[in-house]
Design a protein around this motif. Structure first.
Motif, short mmCIF file in Angstrom:
data_model
loop_
_atom_site.label_atom_id
_atom_site.label_comp_id
_atom_site.label_asym_id
_atom_site.label_seq_id
_atom_site.Cartn_x
_atom_site.Cartn_y
_atom_site.Cartn_z
N SER A 11 8.69 -37.72 67.74
CA SER A 11 9.02 -38.27 66.43
C SER A 11 8.81 -37.18 65.39
O SER A 11 7.91 -36.33 65.54
CB SER A 11 8.13 -39.47 66.12
N GLN A 12 9.63 -37.20 64.37
CA GLN A 12 9.44 -36.23 63.29
C GLN A 12 9.92 -36.82 61.98
O GLN A 12 10.74 -37.72 61.94
CB GLN A 12 10.14 -34.91 63.59
N VAL A 13 9.34 -36.29 60.90
CA VAL A 13 9.72 -36.71 59.56
C VAL A 13 10.12 -35.47 58.77
O VAL A 13 9.46 -34.43 58.84
CB VAL A 13 8.58 -37.50 58.87
N SER A 14 11.23 -35.59 58.04
CA SER A 14 11.76 -34.48 57.24
C SER A 14 11.91 -34.90 55.80
O SER A 14 12.16 -36.07 55.49
CB SER A 14 13.14 -34.05 57.77
N ILE A 15 11.77 -33.92 54.92
CA ILE A 15 12.01 -34.10 53.49
C ILE A 15 12.93 -32.98 53.05
O ILE A 15 12.62 -31.79 53.29
CB ILE A 15 10.69 -34.07 52.68
N VAL A 19 11.34 -30.20 58.23
CA VAL A 19 10.39 -31.00 59.01
C VAL A 19 8.99 -30.78 58.45
O VAL A 19 8.52 -29.65 58.35
CB VAL A 19 10.44 -30.63 60.51
N VAL A 20 8.33 -31.88 58.07
CA VAL A 20 6.97 -31.79 57.51
C VAL A 20 5.92 -32.36 58.45
O VAL A 20 4.72 -32.13 58.27
CB VAL A 20 6.87 -32.48 56.13
N ILE A 76 3.17 -42.40 58.62
CA ILE A 76 4.15 -42.36 57.53
C ILE A 76 3.96 -43.59 56.65
O ILE A 76 3.94 -44.72 57.14
CB ILE A 76 5.58 -42.33 58.10
N SER A 77 3.84 -43.37 55.34
CA SER A 77 3.72 -44.49 54.41
C SER A 77 5.06 -45.21 54.28
O SER A 77 6.11 -44.58 54.27
CB SER A 77 3.25 -43.99 53.04
N MET A 130 12.08 -39.76 52.72
CA MET A 130 11.88 -39.13 54.02
C MET A 130 12.94 -39.59 55.01
O MET A 130 13.41 -40.72 54.94
CB MET A 130 10.49 -39.48 54.57
N GLN A 131 13.28 -38.73 55.94
CA GLN A 131 14.14 -39.07 57.05
C GLN A 131 13.25 -39.01 58.30
O GLN A 131 12.62 -37.98 58.56
CB GLN A 131 15.31 -38.09 57.19
#
Length: 150
Positions: A11-15, A19-20, A76-77, A130-131
């Motif tokens: 899993s990953q989160v990007s802004i 990728v953050v 992730i919020s 966020m994505q």
């Protein structure tokens, strides 16, 4: 406090395309903080997250926790978990905590998870657009609400 806990292969989160936060085998946790949530809710939920037995053992039965398998957590919020859809077609977020209350509890959750897990917890950025990419493993997705402790 509401958490959507997903067992993930990655899993990953990007802004803005960067990728953050990223994990491989582990948990993706979407966290919604409500205006009535407390530090006690953080502690209870963090313990539930790190001790929940949702990973397969040698017989492929869900008997192992994130700690047992050495997995990681991406936190992730997500205030939209507190959406009320009782009236009309536009959700109301009146039960979601305002940032001045939600941010400290979100940060406390991160710190508590790190303490219980014994390593860094990856995160998104509170309030950012966020994505999130999730490769759910199983699929296993569990909803936990601290209002339903008993």
């Amino acid at each position: 406090m509401i958490a959507v806990i997903q067992r993930v292969g990655k899993s990953q989160v990007s802004i803005d395309g960067e990728v953050v936060g990223r994990v491989d085998k582990g948990l993706n946790v979407l966290l919604g903080v409500g205006h009535e949530d407390t530090a006690e809710d953080v502690q209870w939920l963090a313990n539930k997250i790190v001790n929940m037995r949702i990973f397969g053992d040698e017989e492929d039965k869900m008997n192992l926790s994130i700690k047992d398998v050495g997995g990681d957590i991406l936190l992730i919020s997500q205030f939209t978990l507190h959406a009320s859809t009782k009236k009309g077609n536009r959700p109301s977020y009146i039960d979601a905590a305002k940032p001045d209350r939600a941010i400290p509890l979100y940060e406390q959750m991160k710190d508590t998870l790190e303490e219980l897990l014994g390593r860094k917890v990856e995160t998104g950025e509170f309030g950012a657009d966020m994505q999130v990419e999730i490769m759910n493993d199983g699929p296993v997705t569990i909803l936990v609400d601290t209002k339903n402790k008993r």
